[in-house]
Design an enzyme around this catalytic site. Structure first.
Site, PDB file in Angstrom:
ATOM      1  N   ARG A  61       1.287  -1.784  -0.093  1.00 52.83           N
ATOM      2  CA  ARG A  61      -0.302   0.346   0.291  1.00 52.83           C
ATOM      3  C   ARG A  61       0.775   1.664  -0.385  1.00 52.83           C
ATOM      4  O   ARG A  61       0.425   2.188  -0.638  1.00 52.83           O
ATOM      5  CB  ARG A  61      -1.170  -0.066   1.098  1.00 52.83           C
ATOM      6  CG  ARG A  61      -1.587   1.257   1.380  1.00 52.83           C
ATOM      7  CD  ARG A  61      -3.169   1.584   0.266  1.00 52.83           C
ATOM      8  NE  ARG A  61      -3.396   0.281  -0.770  1.00 52.83           N
ATOM      9  CZ  ARG A  61      -3.182   0.638  -1.910  1.00 52.83           C
ATOM     10  NH1 ARG A  61      -3.175   1.898  -2.526  1.00 52.83           N
ATOM     11  NH2 ARG A  61      -3.968  -0.184  -2.684  1.00 52.83           N
ATOM     12  N   LYS A  94       1.404  25.343  -3.658  1.00 47.90           N
ATOM     13  CA  LYS A  94      -0.097  24.983  -3.376  1.00 47.90           C
ATOM     14  C   LYS A  94       0.568  24.246  -3.350  1.00 47.90           C
ATOM     15  O   LYS A  94       0.175  22.712  -4.411  1.00 47.90           O
ATOM     16  CB  LYS A  94      -0.857  25.656  -4.254  1.00 47.90           C
ATOM     17  CG  LYS A  94      -1.131  26.880  -3.783  1.00 47.90           C
ATOM     18  CD  LYS A  94      -2.121  27.339  -4.623  1.00 47.90           C
ATOM     19  CE  LYS A  94      -2.465  28.846  -4.745  1.00 47.90           C
ATOM     20  NZ  LYS A  94      -3.679  29.498  -5.272  1.00 47.90           N
ATOM     21  N   LYS A  99       4.938  39.612  -3.893  1.00 46.94           N
ATOM     22  CA  LYS A  99       3.399  40.315  -3.578  1.00 46.94           C
ATOM     23  C   LYS A  99       2.607  41.206  -2.862  1.00 46.94           C
ATOM     24  O   LYS A  99       3.578  42.092  -2.929  1.00 46.94           O
ATOM     25  CB  LYS A  99       2.783  38.850  -2.873  1.00 46.94           C
ATOM     26  CG  LYS A  99       3.479  37.575  -3.526  1.00 46.94           C
ATOM     27  CD  LYS A  99       2.495  36.231  -2.789  1.00 46.94           C
ATOM     28  CE  LYS A  99       3.337  34.912  -3.498  1.00 46.94           C
ATOM     29  NZ  LYS A  99       2.359  33.704  -4.013  1.00 46.94           N
ATOM     30  N   GLU A 155       5.510  40.472  -8.558  1.00 45.69           N
ATOM     31  CA  GLU A 155       3.849  40.205  -9.228  1.00 45.69           C
ATOM     32  C   GLU A 155       3.716  41.902  -9.501  1.00 45.69           C
ATOM     33  O   GLU A 155       3.505  42.582  -8.487  1.00 45.69           O
ATOM     34  CB  GLU A 155       3.506  39.532  -7.884  1.00 45.69           C
ATOM     35  CG  GLU A 155       1.910  39.050  -8.526  1.00 45.69           C
ATOM     36  CD  GLU A 155       1.345  38.435  -7.429  1.00 45.69           C
ATOM     37  OE1 GLU A 155       1.090  37.311  -6.923  1.00 45.69           O
ATOM     38  OE2 GLU A 155       0.381  39.617  -7.112  1.00 45.69           O
ATOM     39  N   ASP A 207      -0.377  38.399 -12.743  1.00 45.73           N
ATOM     40  CA  ASP A 207      -1.317  37.462 -12.197  1.00 45.73           C
ATOM     41  C   ASP A 207      -2.251  37.567 -13.196  1.00 45.73           C
ATOM     42  O   ASP A 207      -2.666  39.220 -12.362  1.00 45.73           O
ATOM     43  CB  ASP A 207      -1.009  38.422 -10.192  1.00 45.73           C
ATOM     44  CG  ASP A 207      -1.692  37.111  -9.931  1.00 45.73           C
ATOM     45  OD1 ASP A 207      -1.914  36.250 -10.031  1.00 45.73           O
ATOM     46  OD2 ASP A 207      -1.759  38.146  -8.616  1.00 45.73           O
TER      47      ASP A 207
END
Lengths: 287, 287, 287, 287, 287, 287
Positions: C105, C140, C172, C202, C223
């Protein structure tokens, strides 16, 4: 230097300090203090610089005592980055005498070690004042202390090179030999490294300079080159790459290397051989 | 010095080395080598002393490379405790070029650091030749490296003081002040410490010597005392306790302190400020 | 894609696998297998792809079984980076049936997860074929698996953005607001970051482009900008900075974004939402 | 769903979060924020759901920020298990801007991942409303996150299967083959497992049902059986064992499987392939 | 008893042994052996039972020495679960004398402790021969050793209760009081626990038996009930639930409790108070 | 005994307790309590001694509950070292019922285990009242609990032998055989061990006494010698070394051994075989 350089997150520092305290206290605690100093004894103390130097590591002092006893009152009277005279009081403490005695050595070991690095770095920075050259560190650090030592270099006014093998590319002579030249070596690195990774290539002589510049490397390391060759390299590069002087840089040679016009001088001994700054904890017991 | 001092168990050393390798390699590995050096490239290498000195840490070198690649053939051609000339080959390696490049810095950082301590200690030992004084270390060590540094002191011909706060009693001025004198302080320590624990008491002047001797302490630390006072102390103690000279012992003063007849001289700078011994790895790539 | 992308050092991977095995086996082991399958039972097995996809994570499969039982014979018949048809045998195993059942597994969970990310990345890469745009990942990621997931992105033909908060600068909107503009923000970052650190800024619209280009940032993130604005940005930048498109990039939009001429497209869902690739272990018991 | 399902003890969660924060911050901290955002900058922020879904993981958000800065004021305005509309504010924060920026990604990565699982589970639960079938998870989880993912399944209204290999017995086809049948396999498991361990046996067709029922297994897994066969199994079992449908259960098939009358439907993709729920942190800087 | 009960995975055991060896060897290794026994000294040794008893823990002995020195030849001449006479040789060793001396105490501490538990358990099992009652353990274990102690109970012929708080439900008097009765308590537990979790409820007297049986609990604990009441409970339950006798079960009372017809007797002292079995390592040095 | 012996630093204890709590709570928490006891339920509790004995481990009780819930109000009404009657309340608790139930078993397991050791030690100490003999422990401890068990011995009025292999020298029969006699064995140990390390040598009969005394060993262990021989040894030694009786010391023999005049009696069973002291937590739920 004025202003306290930004430190490391407590979350990253505290596990190190816990390990350092355990190294000193395990397995049975401070048997001297526990047997001789009665519970509840209160003391005052002062951490003092016993020599002139630049201070680094006060956050570690604070965390050391707080981890041992959150009730200890600790006032930091200097700041990281301060240049202090011999005899300057850096920290005052008041509270449980046992906690003070148990944390003393770990706190001073950190403070003396990091202040030693900051002071050594400061010396090199001062020697290059008026030039464009920044002083930077290497990966020649004491295993397990790299983040702290690189912080101390910043406190000393220096700059950091890459942290380790995974955050930037540094192509050395052996890499070049295997790759069959600077051009293919840099090309391979560019293909694998993401766009947020800088690439440096080491050259041993002026003969490699043009290829290194053409390769698109962000930084070129001039390894053990003569002062004259470094000057020539600066003239030829015309800012197309950052130039870093490296190799056997003693304190005595820093100024003349900086005078060649290089952008950076990387120095191993500021991290691996800087002598401790002498710091001590004077304790007055109050009962 | 002849003969290799006994090292530390691999079981205790390997977690340190794993952490040191992770410090250099995490999170993404040696991106330079992985992109430039093809898998399967074979190399030969030699670790060389670039300065005269005493070697310490070869077991760490061996473990570093073995942890990275058990297939690497490594031959240690010197031994810990050897005094080597500049240029001496200490280790030869043959095998995967990638493993060699990835382990290089960690292995050298350990070897240079510990050999530096061994070499510094050796100097102090040599300066006291012909006296009864042994050179010993303190708890002024780099956090996390104490066991290794104390090993290097032994390799240098020095002796170890207590490891930390829990394995022996050292009663200092603050303890004495709280306890109300040497006699009650030693008595309390004896009561708590088991029969396998040695007890040392620190005195600042001759005035405390008789009480210290009478207290039954195993060792008496003569803290920052004059040469004349140390001689007097030796004469008065007549072997009833081990006498340890301590406090601001520079290299220049070691010989004259030893000449007073003390049993031990403890020195902080051999662990916290000894400069690295210059060692390097020369690699020949074979393809 | 041909050729197996370079993986992560075993030294960094093995602690993760040990933790994963402990998660499944602790505290009492595989009580089903231990009670039902006699010691010494031998089995053969095949890990098979049950769907078409790109494979990533075979080193983790190998390490999982080797940590459980070094005697298990494991032959990897595919390689990371291979595009395989449904039904392709990726690994064959022969040896102790208990070890095979205990590791099944964990091995499959790694292989399915990473192959899923590689396959999703490959899809985006394919959608941008013929353009200059590379596909790259973000931060992320699933906590604890970042290094593995970023590796899988490379296997999928993608490129890696910075690993975390400490290896590159990404300024940012909030940073710009606090700093009072792009120019001072980039200047502050340049002052602190060493010469081996790249700086990205950004921007939300074309109005910020000139300032961003003038600031000396290495990379500019566009962005959530419109396709038309991205095209304009590409035209104005003229290669003075790397341009990265970001924000809400779905699979459907990848191609049209790439067509704008940007250098990179960063996509969060290839790490946080890529579905598993279906892989299974078929076991034949031999007795 | 109403009411917040009981979470995991902080003692078990906090080490995970520390590791996740270290993954993002090590070795040098958030170099962007430290260089651009002055110490002492205060901000307000809101964590917002950017899509409809069921929320899971708010305790992890709380712990993430508390571990970074206990002084940050955090108000949770939703609760785990809540079904929220797009745009719903889940958490409001006020305090040190640096801490907010440093914790943002880890907090959101947890919240988005777990809410994604809860939302996917909720969908399956809704599809089986009015039947006796519960939705449950499997061991097909992301290595290292099993406890969190199983919690998210409960938040989604699902039920948990065994945690790992040691807390319950699940006898699969290979076990049965080695043991020589269901009867001896279950008998051996019963003999070894204590009285607090449940025993499940997997069958592939109706032909094995009678033996499975007679074996005394608590639960029978119907593996990849047709709807008709599942119905027959339900009718024959008459409640003598819990019946669990398993194998290739897609979202589209959940309802029809539930309609067969089985007690449970176990689904791998709700843990290994559920897409993230889109959540974001909007920050207003106050200075 | 015949046949060796299945042990725990090496992957779970080895970290425990490493910690135990470090506890004995850190920080400086076996200073006696390192100073007195020359490197390369070869020895033969035998681990001998100095008292009659049942052996448990031979895998831990094997792992202890293998972790110290893989070159040590170790032959296990008994097996876990064997009942041995005083003087029986359990293990023979041949190889490096230093490794043998360094591992001796840890190996014997494990072997003596676990064999003590197995022997105590065996006594209780023997006292209940011919009855249906199994002997089982509790959570009254030594912190950190639960998995090992529960294994030793199995070796002794006993059965395991739940491992900890998360793998099974045990509803005690306080839970019942808060819930307002057995019925709602069991109902709440069933709702939360998955289908693979067993539920036990504790009752203090016969008055609670009917409600407990009706609640659907899998197991009913008869807590500190009289022999007569236990007999009545057995008669009334008629196998509808497993009945476990618990509370103050001394060795003297085991037989009479078993005679009541209960299914299980749980005993705390077999794990928390079983005396060590005397085992020793006899070493012959060969040079 | 009066006065509470000094404990171990929280920094060293807390990782042990965290591991113990995780052992009981992982991976899913106290599923019984979480499902049956509503959040916010408040309870009062009392930890009570159910048998007469000496208490040790109250700091561990305090830390266990504080780590689970800092809001729990805990009042310790006894102290380590107190001799309490059956029924004595040791601790009262008030606060969250869930935290109380979750921490109960770990807290009691520590308290019962350590109080058992303290009580057993106390018995031996009482049996030797009026003699010079101290009771001391050995390295025959439960792996992982040595520091705690040695603390409990001190609480019981006993004394500690060396902690492990690295803090003191103990030369046993095998060491003597390899070294070729007591004299060279002690000499080698003295050469390596620092001045803060005590040296003990084991002798099997009076024939070795003179050599042992002459060797300069600090302590001589009389191993399994007759009472008559021990008396003779005491007479001959005249205080030139500490004499420790060792080997098969049962409770019945302690007094007669002490009467021989030896300084210490070391006893293995006080740590490895002392039965638990019965302690319990009585909870009243308040709602």
């Amino acid at each position: 230097m004025t202003g306290e350089p930004d430190g490391l997150p407590p979350l990253l520092i505290e596990p190190l300090i816990r390990a350092a305290l355990a190294e000193d206290l395990a397995p049975n605690g401070d048997i001297t203090t526990l047997s001789v100093v009665p519970q509840g004894t209160v003391a005052q103390g002062r951490i003092v610089a016993r020599a002139e130097g630049r201070i680094a590591g006060l956050d570690l002092v604070r965390s050391t005592f707080r981890l041992l006893d959150p009730g200890l009152r600790l006032t930091v009277t200097a700041q990281d980055g301060a240049d202090v005279a011999k005899g300057t009081v850096l920290v005052t403490l008041e509270g449980d005498a046992r906690a003070m005695l148990q944390g003393e050595r770990v706190a001073l070991n950190y403070l003396g070690h990091l202040s030693g690095i900051a002071t050594a770095t400061r010396g090199c920075v001062a020697a290059t004042a008026g030039t464009r050259a920044k002083i930077c560190c290497t990966r020649k650090t004491t295993p397990g202390l790299r983040a702290l030592q690189k912080y101390a270099v910043r406190v000393g006014g220096g700059s950091n090179h890459r942290f380790g093998l995974s955050d930037a590319v540094l192509i050395k002579d052996n890499h070049i030999a295997v790759a069959g030249g600077i051009t293919p070596a840099v090309a391979r690195a560019k293909q694998r490294a993401g766009h947020m990774i800088k690439i440096e290539v080491e050259i041993d002589g002026l003969g490699q300079l043009d290829e290194a510049l053409a390769s698109g490397a962000d930084v070129i390391m001039l390894d053990n080159m003569s002062l004259a060759d470094m000057k020539t390299a600066v003239a030829k590069a015309k800012g197309r790459a950052v130039l870093e002087a490296s190799g056997g840089v003693t304190a005595a040679r820093v100024a003349e290397i900086a005078a060649t016009g290089v952008d950076l001088i990387s120095i191993g001994w500021i991290t691996h051989s800087a002598p401790n700054l002498d710091v001590a904890l004077d304790i007055d017991t109050l009962l």
